[in-house]
Design a protein around this motif. Structure first.
Motif, PDB file in Angstrom:
ATOM      1  N   ILE A  82      48.757  36.712  51.369  1.00  0.00           N
ATOM      2  CA  ILE A  82      48.160  38.160  51.527  1.00  0.00           C
ATOM      3  C   ILE A  82      47.647  38.338  52.928  1.00  0.00           C
ATOM      4  O   ILE A  82      47.068  37.334  53.557  1.00  0.00           O
ATOM      5  CB  ILE A  82      46.878  38.291  50.466  1.00  0.00           C
ATOM      6  CG1 ILE A  82      47.328  37.754  49.099  1.00  0.00           C
ATOM      7  CG2 ILE A  82      46.084  39.093  50.746  1.00  0.00           C
ATOM      8  CD1 ILE A  82      46.014  37.631  48.376  1.00  0.00           C
ATOM      9  N   SER A  95      47.265  46.267  47.814  1.00  0.00           N
ATOM     10  CA  SER A  95      46.070  46.193  46.933  1.00  0.00           C
ATOM     11  C   SER A  95      45.709  47.677  46.682  1.00  0.00           C
ATOM     12  O   SER A  95      46.079  48.550  47.405  1.00  0.00           O
ATOM     13  CB  SER A  95      45.040  45.629  47.666  1.00  0.00           C
ATOM     14  OG  SER A  95      44.609  46.274  48.905  1.00  0.00           O
ATOM     15  N   PHE A 118      40.682  45.175  42.022  1.00  0.00           N
ATOM     16  CA  PHE A 118      41.059  44.511  43.030  1.00  0.00           C
ATOM     17  C   PHE A 118      41.197  42.904  42.952  1.00  0.00           C
ATOM     18  O   PHE A 118      41.827  42.433  43.489  1.00  0.00           O
ATOM     19  CB  PHE A 118      40.166  44.828  44.042  1.00  0.00           C
ATOM     20  CG  PHE A 118      40.211  44.083  45.375  1.00  0.00           C
ATOM     21  CD1 PHE A 118      41.148  44.538  46.359  1.00  0.00           C
ATOM     22  CD2 PHE A 118      39.552  42.812  45.537  1.00  0.00           C
ATOM     23  CE1 PHE A 118      41.423  43.889  47.303  1.00  0.00           C
ATOM     24  CE2 PHE A 118      39.653  42.217  46.866  1.00  0.00           C
ATOM     25  CZ  PHE A 118      40.629  42.615  47.833  1.00  0.00           C
ATOM     26  N   THR A 119      40.516  42.403  41.710  1.00  0.00           N
ATOM     27  CA  THR A 119      40.292  40.875  41.502  1.00  0.00           C
ATOM     28  C   THR A 119      41.436  40.416  40.606  1.00  0.00           C
ATOM     29  O   THR A 119      41.518  39.228  40.291  1.00  0.00           O
ATOM     30  CB  THR A 119      38.959  40.469  41.009  1.00  0.00           C
ATOM     31  OG1 THR A 119      38.951  41.262  39.503  1.00  0.00           O
ATOM     32  CG2 THR A 119      37.686  41.168  41.686  1.00  0.00           C
ATOM     33  N   TRP A 136      49.568  44.005  42.237  1.00  0.00           N
ATOM     34  CA  TRP A 136      48.275  44.020  42.221  1.00  0.00           C
ATOM     35  C   TRP A 136      48.012  44.965  41.245  1.00  0.00           C
ATOM     36  O   TRP A 136      48.501  45.966  41.254  1.00  0.00           O
ATOM     37  CB  TRP A 136      47.905  44.231  43.536  1.00  0.00           C
ATOM     38  CG  TRP A 136      46.435  43.713  43.996  1.00  0.00           C
ATOM     39  CD1 TRP A 136      45.513  43.835  43.284  1.00  0.00           C
ATOM     40  CD2 TRP A 136      46.296  43.102  45.299  1.00  0.00           C
ATOM     41  NE1 TRP A 136      44.396  43.124  44.066  1.00  0.00           N
ATOM     42  CE2 TRP A 136      44.940  42.782  45.193  1.00  0.00           C
ATOM     43  CE3 TRP A 136      47.073  42.769  46.583  1.00  0.00           C
ATOM     44  CZ2 TRP A 136      44.293  42.069  46.457  1.00  0.00           C
ATOM     45  CZ3 TRP A 136      46.596  42.191  47.396  1.00  0.00           C
ATOM     46  CH2 TRP A 136      45.121  41.652  47.381  1.00  0.00           C
ATOM     47  N   ILE A 188      45.882  39.768  40.365  1.00  0.00           N
ATOM     48  CA  ILE A 188      47.169  39.738  41.087  1.00  0.00           C
ATOM     49  C   ILE A 188      48.013  38.924  40.009  1.00  0.00           C
ATOM     50  O   ILE A 188      47.683  37.841  39.433  1.00  0.00           O
ATOM     51  CB  ILE A 188      47.316  39.128  42.340  1.00  0.00           C
ATOM     52  CG1 ILE A 188      46.470  39.812  43.246  1.00  0.00           C
ATOM     53  CG2 ILE A 188      48.499  39.080  42.924  1.00  0.00           C
ATOM     54  CD1 ILE A 188      46.225  39.332  45.008  1.00  0.00           C
ATOM     55  N   LEU A 239      38.946  36.448  50.310  1.00  0.00           N
ATOM     56  CA  LEU A 239      40.216  36.003  49.304  1.00  0.00           C
ATOM     57  C   LEU A 239      40.031  34.645  48.780  1.00  0.00           C
ATOM     58  O   LEU A 239      40.968  34.375  48.233  1.00  0.00           O
ATOM     59  CB  LEU A 239      41.566  36.589  49.978  1.00  0.00           C
ATOM     60  CG  LEU A 239      41.722  38.043  50.342  1.00  0.00           C
ATOM     61  CD1 LEU A 239      42.881  38.454  51.047  1.00  0.00           C
ATOM     62  CD2 LEU A 239      41.372  39.157  49.200  1.00  0.00           C
TER      63      LEU A 239
END
Length: 588
Positions: free
Chosen positions: A342, A325, A372-373, A367, A375, A29
């Motif tokens: 996170i 997530s 997933f990439t 999210w 936020i 991350l």
């Protein structure tokens, strides 16, 4: 490739955590970045920056890159997180008061807003059309949530302590939707002193709203399934599970929940929860508590104690939210220390990853459900930021110029106060639980906030390339005059906005559970009056007695023993001076 193996949910089991021992959290991350072009200022009706209170990604097909943001001025904005040239798609004035929460209709391009004007509203986002208003609460609405895979049924929780269930398939009454089910006093405080038998309680006048104490406020509502509802309160320290097939009208103001999860921490006074989220299986509940911990409960069994505890952030308000997530492996949360955090869910004892760059409390985080990439975060520094997991093709961190970087991820320093042993070992280290606050007595609710200094940090115009957006807003129902920017600790101007506007502003008092400094200023008022009267007496004494270079102690006490001064007691020098000033020559 490590990055592809993490985000590809089609080939990776959602519940596998076997990558952790080989690859720590920092290697997964630490690529989250926020570029200057992904920083957006939240503007109010008069193009003045105001804090955004909530954000949520759309769940509709082909619209899951849309981010809805609601702010303190009651404005909703839609951002296209894939476009840098025109990020703002549309915006409109949804309420004449602050919007504290919003929720997308599952799978549709509609959303519901919960506001401080005591109503909820259903909107068609493409045309900005108001489809319906939901009226029934007597105070500000704090939370709104839809039934999973249902587009017509949702619930709201308010500052009046009530939970209300709404159904858009029902007919309107007097132009408003009315609740189909209600849980009154869902989180009323149980340790209130009972009135004595000799005194009879004064009946409430008809037509008057009941007196409200935000100690009974419902902060979060969340559906587990179509028949089960989860809720949390401000200060009762419990999470309750309700069976909506039961009629709670017969248990008015004293409802019995299906299951109760008591406060598991070690704080000496009861606190509340500011945010809750369920995983995709609807069996694990993550609740952000104001004791700086996030507790993980298993709501599919009979165990009421938490399964895991996540520490490292700070939560000193009821505006800090959390999210998961898309693969249910990571937990993200805002924090009062200007960062977002996170955690790896399978390893709660490890230090979280920290997203730093905001200059005020980070409240809401979201999210992206399909990416997933990505936020999103909202902060009291009046900005909305999009964080992207930026990695090069070779797995190395891509080069983003330092001049274009406004936020970055870094490992959180290990805290000595973090206890991996569970809630019993969690020490008290929040400002709300400082010894000075505890010495004030038995405090069952957060105290009102004090004013921020005039030199409080505000976002500079040069901190972003974003310009004030084109005004597509409809005319505001109320005429507002210019006022200073809002922010943490901001005092509401007395501009005659009416009781509904003051109700929304009163919500800001719940943000800071620390002691207020304004009370000290008010306490110094009586001392100031004595000081002024003492000066007046001293000046009065000085006018009646002549000044001499030196005086013996006996001479000093002599005037105090005499009767009050009269005009004949003045000194000859003073009499001669005054008489000569008023002397007139006699005519010859």
């Amino acid at each position: 490739m490590l990055f592809r193996s993490i985000i590809d949910r089609q080939t990776t089991n959602r519940r596998r955590h076997d990558l952790w021992p080989k690859h720590p959290l920092s290697s997964l991350l630490d690529g989250f970045r926020c570029a200057r072009q992904d920083e957006h200022i939240s503007y109010g009706n008069l193009d003045i920056a105001v804090p955004p209170f909530g954000c949520a990604f759309s769940t509709a097909q082909e619209l899951q890159t849309l981010l809805a943001v609601a702010n303190e001025e009651g404005i909703v904005r839609l951002y296209d997180t894939e476009s840098h040239r025109k990020p703002i798609l549309t915006e409109w004035v949804a309420h004449d008061n602050a919007i504290f929460d919003l929720s997308w209709v599952p799978g549709e391009a509609r959303l519901v807003t919960a506001s401080g004007d005591k109503t909820a509203a259903l909107w068609e986002v493409e045309s900005r059309e108001l489809l319906g208003t939901f009226k029934g609460h007597v105070c500000s609405l704090k939370s709104v949530a839809f039934v999973p895979h249902q587009t017509a049924v949702f619930c709201t929780g308010g500052r009046d302590g009530n939970i209300m269930l709404w159904d858009t398939r029902c007919t309107k009454k007097d132009g408003f939707y009315r609740q189909v089910k209600q849980v009154s006093g869902a989180h009323n405080k149980t340790d209130r002193p009972t009135p004595s038998k000799g005194k009879r309680k004064r009946p409430q006048p008809r037509g008057m709203a009941p007196m409200v104490d935000f100690q009974q406020s419902v902060t979060v509502v969340l559906f587990q399934d179509e028949h089960t509802l989860l809720s949390s309160g401000a200060v009762d320290g419990t999470i309750k599970m309700w069976d909506l097939r039961k009629n709670y009208t017969a248990h008015n103001q004293d409802p019995v929940a299906l299951q109760t999860y008591p406060y598991p921490g070690s704080c000496t006074r009861k606190l509340g929860y500011s945010g809750m989220v369920l995983d995709s299986t609807r069996s694990s509940l993550f609740a952000a508590c104001t004791d700086d911990n996030i507790y993980m409960f298993s709501v599919s069994g009979l165990r009421t104690s938490p399964v895991s505890v996540f520490s490292g952030c700070q939560n000193s308000s009821f505006y800090v939210k959390c999210c998961l997530s898309p693969d249910d492996q990571f937990l993200a949360s805002g924090s009062s220390d200007q960062h977002a955090y996170i955690w790896k869910i399978s390893h709660p004892e490890c230090a979280p990853m920290m997203l730093q760059g905001h200059s005020q409390e980070v409240t809401s985080v979201a999210w992206c459900p399909t990416d997933f990439t990505k936020i999103a975060s909202c902060s009291d520094d009046n900005t909305v930021r999009i964080w992207r997991l930026d990695r090069g093709a070779d797995g190395m961190r891509s080069s983003i110029g330092q001049a274009n970087l406004v936020g970055w991820a870094c490992p959180s320093p290990p805290s000595e106060t973090r206890s991996p042993g569970g809630p019993a070992g969690t020490p008290e280290h929040t400002p709300a639980k400082s010894p000075r606050t505890e010495s004030l007595g038995t405090l069952s609710s957060p105290l009102a906030a004090s004013c921020a200094p005039s030199s409080a940090d505000l976002p500079l115009p040069s901190s972003t390339l974003s310009t004030p957006p084109q005004r597509w807003l409809s005319p505001a129902p109320l005429q507002r005059g210019p006022r200073p920017p809002s922010g943490p600790g901001w005092h509401a101007p007395q501009d005659g906005r009416g009781p509904e506007k003051e109700e929304g502003v009163a919500e800001r008092a719940e943000r800071r559970p620390g002691p207020s400094k304004q009370v000290d200023k008010e306490n110094r008022g009586s001392v100031g009056s004595d000081w002024l009267s003492a000066i007046g007496q001293r000046l009065k004494q000085g006018r009646r007695t002549p000044r001499t270079p030196t005086r013996s102690p006996s001479a000093t006490k002599r005037p105090e023993a005499r009767t009050p001064a009269s005009p004949t007691m003045r000194s000859p020098l003073s009499i001669k001076k005054i008489s000569s000033y008023f002397h007139r020559a006699t005519p010859e």
